[in-house]
Design a protein around this motif. Structure first.
Motif, PDB file in Angstrom:
ATOM      1  N   VAL A  36     -13.439   9.963  30.403  1.00 37.86           N
ATOM      2  CA  VAL A  36     -14.290  10.871  29.633  1.00 37.86           C
ATOM      3  C   VAL A  36     -14.493  12.177  30.394  1.00 37.86           C
ATOM      4  N   ARG A  37     -14.738  12.080  31.696  1.00 36.66           N
ATOM      5  CA  ARG A  37     -14.957  13.288  32.499  1.00 36.66           C
ATOM      6  C   ARG A  37     -13.767  14.235  32.403  1.00 36.66           C
ATOM      7  N   VAL A  38     -12.565  13.683  32.458  1.00 35.29           N
ATOM      8  CA  VAL A  38     -11.363  14.526  32.380  1.00 35.29           C
ATOM      9  C   VAL A  38     -11.189  15.089  30.975  1.00 35.29           C
ATOM     10  N   LEU A  39     -11.226  14.219  29.962  1.00 36.08           N
ATOM     11  CA  LEU A  39     -10.955  14.655  28.590  1.00 36.08           C
ATOM     12  C   LEU A  39     -11.997  15.642  28.074  1.00 36.08           C
ATOM     13  N   ALA A  40     -13.232  15.517  28.548  1.00 35.74           N
ATOM     14  CA  ALA A  40     -14.304  16.401  28.086  1.00 35.74           C
ATOM     15  C   ALA A  40     -14.524  17.587  29.023  1.00 35.74           C
ATOM     16  N   SER A  41     -13.635  17.807  29.965  1.00 34.38           N
ATOM     17  CA  SER A  41     -13.795  18.918  30.910  1.00 34.38           C
ATOM     18  C   SER A  41     -13.452  20.253  30.247  1.00 34.38           C
ATOM     19  N   ASP A  42     -13.915  21.327  30.847  1.00 37.14           N
ATOM     20  CA  ASP A  42     -13.611  22.669  30.336  1.00 37.14           C
ATOM     21  C   ASP A  42     -12.110  22.904  30.249  1.00 37.14           C
ATOM     22  N   GLU A  43     -11.358  22.307  31.164  1.00 37.52           N
ATOM     23  CA  GLU A  43      -9.909  22.506  31.199  1.00 37.52           C
ATOM     24  C   GLU A  43      -9.236  22.085  29.900  1.00 37.52           C
ATOM     25  N   PHE A  44      -9.837  21.115  29.195  1.00 35.87           N
ATOM     26  CA  PHE A  44      -9.230  20.610  27.961  1.00 35.87           C
ATOM     27  C   PHE A  44      -9.696  21.383  26.720  1.00 35.87           C
ATOM     28  N   GLU A  45     -10.547  22.373  26.915  1.00 33.80           N
ATOM     29  CA  GLU A  45     -10.887  23.385  25.909  1.00 33.80           C
ATOM     30  C   GLU A  45     -11.385  22.798  24.587  1.00 33.80           C
ATOM     31  N   GLY A  46     -12.033  21.648  24.642  1.00 28.03           N
ATOM     32  CA  GLY A  46     -12.597  21.070  23.430  1.00 28.03           C
ATOM     33  C   GLY A  46     -11.609  20.330  22.554  1.00 28.03           C
ATOM     34  N   ARG A  47     -10.386  20.130  23.028  1.00 26.09           N
ATOM     35  CA  ARG A  47      -9.388  19.257  22.386  1.00 26.09           C
ATOM     36  C   ARG A  47      -9.194  19.531  20.881  1.00 26.09           C
ATOM     37  N   ALA A  48      -9.109  20.781  20.499  1.00 29.13           N
ATOM     38  CA  ALA A  48      -8.823  21.087  19.092  1.00 29.13           C
ATOM     39  C   ALA A  48      -7.342  20.898  18.816  1.00 29.13           C
ATOM     40  N   PRO A  49      -6.982  20.389  17.644  1.00 29.53           N
ATOM     41  CA  PRO A  49      -5.564  20.240  17.301  1.00 29.53           C
ATOM     42  C   PRO A  49      -4.841  21.581  17.299  1.00 29.53           C
ATOM     43  N   ALA A  50      -3.566  21.516  17.692  1.00 26.41           N
ATOM     44  CA  ALA A  50      -2.681  22.686  17.665  1.00 26.41           C
ATOM     45  C   ALA A  50      -3.203  23.821  18.531  1.00 26.41           C
ATOM     46  N   THR A  51      -3.751  23.478  19.700  1.00 27.68           N
ATOM     47  CA  THR A  51      -4.200  24.450  20.687  1.00 27.68           C
ATOM     48  C   THR A  51      -3.693  23.994  22.055  1.00 27.68           C
ATOM     49  N   PRO A  52      -3.807  24.839  23.081  1.00 26.62           N
ATOM     50  CA  PRO A  52      -3.458  24.378  24.434  1.00 26.62           C
ATOM     51  C   PRO A  52      -4.247  23.138  24.852  1.00 26.62           C
ATOM     52  N   GLY A  53      -5.460  22.977  24.303  1.00 27.29           N
ATOM     53  CA  GLY A  53      -6.236  21.777  24.605  1.00 27.29           C
ATOM     54  C   GLY A  53      -5.554  20.519  24.113  1.00 27.29           C
ATOM     55  N   GLU A  54      -4.849  20.597  22.998  1.00 25.65           N
ATOM     56  CA  GLU A  54      -4.090  19.434  22.526  1.00 25.65           C
ATOM     57  C   GLU A  54      -2.994  19.082  23.514  1.00 25.65           C
ATOM     58  N   GLU A  55      -2.271  20.090  23.993  1.00 27.51           N
ATOM     59  CA  GLU A  55      -1.165  19.813  24.919  1.00 27.51           C
ATOM     60  C   GLU A  55      -1.663  19.058  26.144  1.00 27.51           C
ATOM     61  N   LYS A  56      -2.798  19.482  26.691  1.00 23.32           N
ATOM     62  CA  LYS A  56      -3.364  18.796  27.862  1.00 23.32           C
ATOM     63  C   LYS A  56      -3.794  17.374  27.499  1.00 23.32           C
ATOM     64  N   THR A  57      -4.398  17.231  26.328  1.00 19.49           N
ATOM     65  CA  THR A  57      -4.884  15.920  25.896  1.00 19.49           C
ATOM     66  C   THR A  57      -3.737  14.939  25.709  1.00 19.49           C
ATOM     67  N   ILE A  58      -2.693  15.361  25.006  1.00 16.22           N
ATOM     68  CA  ILE A  58      -1.555  14.477  24.751  1.00 16.22           C
ATOM     69  C   ILE A  58      -0.911  14.070  26.071  1.00 16.22           C
ATOM     70  N   ALA A  59      -0.725  15.038  26.964  1.00 17.12           N
ATOM     71  CA  ALA A  59      -0.108  14.727  28.257  1.00 17.12           C
ATOM     72  C   ALA A  59      -0.946  13.715  29.035  1.00 17.12           C
ATOM     73  N   TYR A  60      -2.273  13.887  28.998  1.00 16.79           N
ATOM     74  CA  TYR A  60      -3.138  12.968  29.750  1.00 16.79           C
ATOM     75  C   TYR A  60      -3.090  11.571  29.150  1.00 16.79           C
ATOM     76  N   VAL A  61      -3.244  11.458  27.844  1.00 16.30           N
ATOM     77  CA  VAL A  61      -3.296  10.128  27.216  1.00 16.30           C
ATOM     78  C   VAL A  61      -1.958   9.414  27.381  1.00 16.30           C
ATOM     79  N   VAL A  62      -0.848  10.117  27.171  1.00 16.01           N
ATOM     80  CA  VAL A  62       0.467   9.501  27.363  1.00 16.01           C
ATOM     81  C   VAL A  62       0.626   9.039  28.802  1.00 16.01           C
ATOM     82  N   GLY A  63       0.247   9.888  29.744  1.00 14.99           N
ATOM     83  CA  GLY A  63       0.369   9.523  31.157  1.00 14.99           C
ATOM     84  C   GLY A  63      -0.439   8.299  31.515  1.00 14.99           C
ATOM     85  N   GLU A  64      -1.664   8.192  30.966  1.00 16.62           N
ATOM     86  CA  GLU A  64      -2.515   7.052  31.279  1.00 16.62           C
ATOM     87  C   GLU A  64      -2.014   5.771  30.608  1.00 16.62           C
TER      88      GLU A  64
END
Length: 548
Positions: A36-64
């Motif tokens: 949660v700390r990682v996914l909700a961090s400022d770096e993930f920019e609020g995880r909106a679809p079709a944004t750089p935040g999505e790219e970070k989110t997908i990479a993190y979830v796939v990696g985990e």
């Protein structure tokens, strides 16, 4: 002795796993909190679809999921499933006004109203469209209800109430009392008014029947909106849609010689018919930016040992609302920690412990779904394009909004789904010394607001599991106060964020129950089922015929 042995083994297999039986060292509160700390961090920019935040989110979830030891679950060995969507957003300033008795009143977008459009046009231009009150905007022949009575809404803007006619009445009527039906959801009202031919829709916001405040409407409504690509999109969407503040509605009714509360009471009867708001008209103009984007569901897989063609799904949505307007502290990132990084963290942790243990009999899919906040789009796309046949999908266990406030005595599910999974969750909870609480807030309509609903509509037995309210430290009173404060202040807002005060022990206990329930279903030959009275029972029975 010999003849009773198979029955003994069968009963042992059916017993829910205890926390000490969970592989991989058990469910880790530290892991859940870290995700949660990682996914909700400022770096993930609020995880909106079709944004750089999505790219970070997908990479993190796939990696985990890869580290957890499960395999890619998409087609052709992919970790993801592409979900093509149309994105529409207001481009520039919004001009809006109402005119009553010749007097013009300008409306501020975001303050008085929130306006948007999914119509396939480049610009919204509504000029002096008559305002018509359509009550709750429901057409339900099977309930003997029709709010429209043949009214011609072409070229008009409909003013409609949120929730169901029963919400504020003393007794249950045609709409199940305070337990909201799908007819009470804002999504239904937009859909139905497009079918009725209206030029626009304004839903009157009231906090209690909507189950959230204006800040949530504003945050959601000023964000881009999404839809699946449609050749005939104009038939599915009015040119203008949005919300209006209650005070504005009351004022418009009064200037039209009507009493808002009296008209609402009239709308709570089947005899209601639409009424014009005097000579009131609305004008609105703004440009739209439309484009097609591809967002993604993430899917991990653990293949079943004996019945790999049968599937159990764990799911949670990964998206939140991205970057919006700064709050009082200057924070503009809508982090989505509780909603729903907690669910994604649970899916990752479940993948880890299942992969560490004996292979289940049925295949498990671990899904992080996209665009739930945009109308359950990722789940709906999967249900229409499944990687495993829906008729052989035994159950969907969707996870939403686990508590950061420590352990609870109970666990809950959303809505009254009339599905055997609710009884199964109750039994598993009690076997672990805990309790099951039915949804304490049926009037909020949560059953229709989570990804499991997309699967339910396709006939798959499905529930959304969330935190209970009976806290070990403070009981139900404390749990309800914390929940109410969250929905009043932080739901879809920047303050839905991870902090050092986060206590994931309750999350870990809830995920232990989800492990036990999923293990039981995955190793059973039985099929969860919809109960009598469920609107999804017939679809499942049809698909069961195909399965056999």
């Amino acid at each position: 002795m010999k003849s009773s042995l198979p029955l003994l083994l069968l009963s042992l297999c059916a017993m829910p796993a205890l926390a000490t039986d969970i592989p991989g060292g058990g469910i880790s509160a530290d892991n859940l909190s870290r995700h949660v700390r990682v996914l909700a961090s400022d770096e993930f920019e609020g995880r909106a679809p079709a944004t750089p935040g999505e790219e970070k989110t997908i990479a993190y979830v796939v990696g985990e999921l890869e580290k957890a030891g499960v395999q890619p679950g998409g087609r052709n060995g992919a970790w993801t499933q592409d979900v093509a969507l149309v994105r529409a957003q207001v481009d520039g300033e919004v001009s809006a006004a109402v005119k009553v008795g010749g007097a013009l009143q300008a409306l501020a977008n975001g303050d008085d109203v929130v306006l948007q459009s999914l119509s396939p046009i480049e610009r919204v231009d509504i000029v002096d469209a008559p305002l018509v009150f359509v009550g709750y905007g429901i057409s339900a022949p099977e309930r003997g209800w029709d709010d429209y009575k043949g009214a011609d809404l072409k070229g008009k803007v409909a003013v409609v109430l949120v929730n169901d006619p029963d919400f504020e009445t003393a007794a249950a009527g045609a709409f199940d009392g305070r337990a909201v039906t799908y007819y009470g959801r804002w999504t239904y009202k937009y859909e139905e008014l497009a079918r009725q031919g209206a030029a626009g829709v304004l839903i009157v916001h009231e906090t209690a029947p909507a189950a959230y405040g204006w800040a949530t409407v504003r945050a959601s409504g000023l964000s881009p909106v999404f839809d699946i690509p449609r050749d005939d999109a104009a038939q599915y969407h009015t040119r203008l849609r949005g919300w209006m503040q209650r005070d504005l509605a009351v004022s418009l009714f009064e200037r039209a010689g009507l009493d808002f509360e009296a008209e609402k009471r009239r709308a709570q009867t089947a005899a209601f018919a639409p009424v014009a708001l005097g000579d009131a008209t609305m004008s609105a103009a703004f440009a739209l930016k439309r484009d097609q984007v591809v967002t993604r569901n993430v899917i991990g897989k653990l293949q079943g040992a004996q019945r790999p063609d049968e599937t159990v799904i764990y799911s949670a949505h990964w998206d939140a609302f991205g970057i919006g307007e700064p709050d009082a502290s200057g924070d503009a990132v809508r982090h989505g920690a509780i909603d729903n990084a907690t669910g994604v963290a649970a899916v990752i942790e479940l993948a880890r412990v299942f992969a560490a243990g004996p292979r289940p009999q049925r295949t498990l899919l671990f899904m992080a779904l996209t665009a739930e906040e945009k109308g359950l789009q990722g789940a709906t796309y999967y249900a229409a394009n499944p990687v495993a046949p829906l008729e052989k999908t035994a159950a969907v266990l969707n996870i939403e909004m686990l508590s950061p406030d420590g352990p609870n005595r109970d666990i809950a599910s959303w809505g009254n789904g009339r599905v055997s999974l609710e009884g199964d969750l109750k039994r598993v909870a009690e076997a672990h010394g805990r309790a099951y609480s039915p949804d304490p807030n049926l009037e909020a309509g949560f059953f229709y607001r989570a990804d499991h609903f997309a699967f339910a509509r396709a006939g798959v037995p499905a529930i959304t599991v969330g935190a209970g309210l009976d806290r070990i430290d403070g009981g139900v009173e404390s749990g309800k106060a914390l929940r109410d404060a969250y929905f009043a202040r932080c739901y879809h807002q920047p303050c839905d964020a991870w902090t050092t005060a986060w206590d994931a022990r309750g999350q870990a206990q809830d995920v232990e129950l989800l492990y036990a329930l999923g293990r039981e279903i995955a190793d059973s030959r039985a099929w969860p089922r919809w109960l009598n009275g469920s609107e999804f029972k017939a679809e499942r029975e049809r698909s069961e015929t195909e399965r056999k």
